[in-house]
Design a protein around this motif. Structure first.
Motif, PDB file in Angstrom:
ATOM      1  N   ASP A  63     -11.300  16.116 -12.100  1.00  0.00           N
ATOM      2  CA  ASP A  63     -12.396  16.764 -11.352  1.00  0.00           C
ATOM      3  C   ASP A  63     -12.416  18.258 -11.554  1.00  0.00           C
ATOM      4  O   ASP A  63     -11.457  18.919 -11.734  1.00  0.00           O
ATOM      5  CB  ASP A  63     -12.304  16.450  -9.865  1.00  0.00           C
ATOM      6  N   ARG A 100       1.143   5.588  -0.547  1.00  0.00           N
ATOM      7  CA  ARG A 100       0.362   6.804  -0.352  1.00  0.00           C
ATOM      8  C   ARG A 100       0.642   7.756  -1.509  1.00  0.00           C
ATOM      9  O   ARG A 100       1.639   7.621  -2.221  1.00  0.00           O
ATOM     10  CB  ARG A 100       0.748   7.471   0.967  1.00  0.00           C
ATOM     11  N   MET A 101      -0.239   8.727  -1.689  1.00  0.00           N
ATOM     12  CA  MET A 101      -0.095   9.684  -2.777  1.00  0.00           C
ATOM     13  C   MET A 101       1.250  10.412  -2.693  1.00  0.00           C
ATOM     14  O   MET A 101       1.901  10.646  -3.716  1.00  0.00           O
ATOM     15  CB  MET A 101      -1.258  10.686  -2.772  1.00  0.00           C
ATOM     16  N   GLN A 157       0.841  -1.188   0.000  1.00  0.00           N
ATOM     17  CA  GLN A 157       0.000   0.000   0.000  1.00  0.00           C
ATOM     18  C   GLN A 157       0.884   1.248   0.000  1.00  0.00           C
ATOM     19  O   GLN A 157       1.664   1.464   0.914  1.00  0.00           O
ATOM     20  CB  GLN A 157      -0.916   0.009   1.233  1.00  0.00           C
ATOM     21  N   ASP A 198      -4.588   5.734 -10.725  1.00  0.00           N
ATOM     22  CA  ASP A 198      -6.014   5.932 -11.022  1.00  0.00           C
ATOM     23  C   ASP A 198      -6.592   7.074 -10.189  1.00  0.00           C
ATOM     24  O   ASP A 198      -7.376   7.889 -10.691  1.00  0.00           O
ATOM     25  CB  ASP A 198      -6.807   4.654 -10.768  1.00  0.00           C
ATOM     26  N   GLN A 199      -6.230   7.130  -8.910  1.00  0.00           N
ATOM     27  CA  GLN A 199      -6.719   8.214  -8.050  1.00  0.00           C
ATOM     28  C   GLN A 199      -6.222   9.569  -8.538  1.00  0.00           C
ATOM     29  O   GLN A 199      -6.979  10.549  -8.564  1.00  0.00           O
ATOM     30  CB  GLN A 199      -6.268   7.993  -6.601  1.00  0.00           C
ATOM     31  N   LEU A 200      -4.946   9.624  -8.933  1.00  0.00           N
ATOM     32  CA  LEU A 200      -4.404  10.876  -9.459  1.00  0.00           C
ATOM     33  C   LEU A 200      -5.127  11.270 -10.739  1.00  0.00           C
ATOM     34  O   LEU A 200      -5.443  12.445 -10.948  1.00  0.00           O
ATOM     35  CB  LEU A 200      -2.903  10.736  -9.707  1.00  0.00           C
ATOM     36  N   ASP A 201      -5.425  10.294 -11.565  1.00  0.00           N
ATOM     37  CA  ASP A 201      -6.168  10.548 -12.804  1.00  0.00           C
ATOM     38  C   ASP A 201      -7.515  11.213 -12.493  1.00  0.00           C
ATOM     39  O   ASP A 201      -7.883  12.207 -13.099  1.00  0.00           O
ATOM     40  CB  ASP A 201      -6.372   9.227 -13.545  1.00  0.00           C
ATOM     41  N   VAL A 202      -8.212  10.701 -11.516  1.00  0.00           N
ATOM     42  CA  VAL A 202      -9.506  11.271 -11.113  1.00  0.00           C
ATOM     43  C   VAL A 202      -9.308  12.683 -10.566  1.00  0.00           C
ATOM     44  O   VAL A 202     -10.060  13.601 -10.902  1.00  0.00           O
ATOM     45  CB  VAL A 202     -10.206  10.364 -10.067  1.00  0.00           C
ATOM     46  N   MET A 203      -8.294  12.870  -9.754  1.00  0.00           N
ATOM     47  CA  MET A 203      -8.028  14.192  -9.176  1.00  0.00           C
ATOM     48  C   MET A 203      -7.766  15.223 -10.273  1.00  0.00           C
ATOM     49  O   MET A 203      -8.189  16.382 -10.155  1.00  0.00           O
ATOM     50  CB  MET A 203      -6.831  14.120  -8.231  1.00  0.00           C
ATOM     51  N   GLU A 243      -3.394   1.740  -8.428  1.00  0.00           N
ATOM     52  CA  GLU A 243      -4.546   2.353  -7.751  1.00  0.00           C
ATOM     53  C   GLU A 243      -4.313   3.842  -7.504  1.00  0.00           C
ATOM     54  O   GLU A 243      -5.209   4.661  -7.706  1.00  0.00           O
ATOM     55  CB  GLU A 243      -4.834   1.636  -6.433  1.00  0.00           C
ATOM     56  N   LEU A 244      -3.098   4.195  -7.091  1.00  0.00           N
ATOM     57  CA  LEU A 244      -2.793   5.608  -6.866  1.00  0.00           C
ATOM     58  C   LEU A 244      -2.755   6.391  -8.170  1.00  0.00           C
ATOM     59  O   LEU A 244      -3.179   7.548  -8.211  1.00  0.00           O
ATOM     60  CB  LEU A 244      -1.461   5.758  -6.136  1.00  0.00           C
TER      61      LEU A 244
END
Length: 77
Positions: free
Chosen positions: A77, A7-8, A5, A69-74, A66-67
């Motif tokens: 937005d 973190r960003m 796991q 992907d999260q950055l992509d969403v950020m 996964e991170l």
């Protein structure tokens, strides 16, 4: 199977970017919506090595995927 796991802040460090909460927030603010619907690794603001890392993370479903992907969403937005 053991899952790692991250973190960003660690992703930003891996990308050679400032990784404090303020630096991450500023990066997202400054680069949000600058790539339309293109995949994250095709954004013009990445260096070649950053782009390669992001692309491989997704294609190989690596620990970082996964991170990424999260950055992509950020950034969308």
């Amino acid at each position: 199977m053991e899952m790692c796991q991250h973190r960003m802040a660690e992703l930003f460090e891996q990308l050679g970017l400032g990784n404090s909460p303020e630096e991450i927030k500023d990066f997202v603010k400054n680069h949000r919506n600058k790539r339309d619907s293109a995949p994250i690794h095709e954004a013009s603001f990445w260096t070649a090595s950053q782009s390669d890392f992001l692309k491989q993370a997704i294609e190989q479903d690596a620990d970082w995927a996964e991170l990424v992907d999260q950055l992509d969403v950020m950034l969308r937005d």
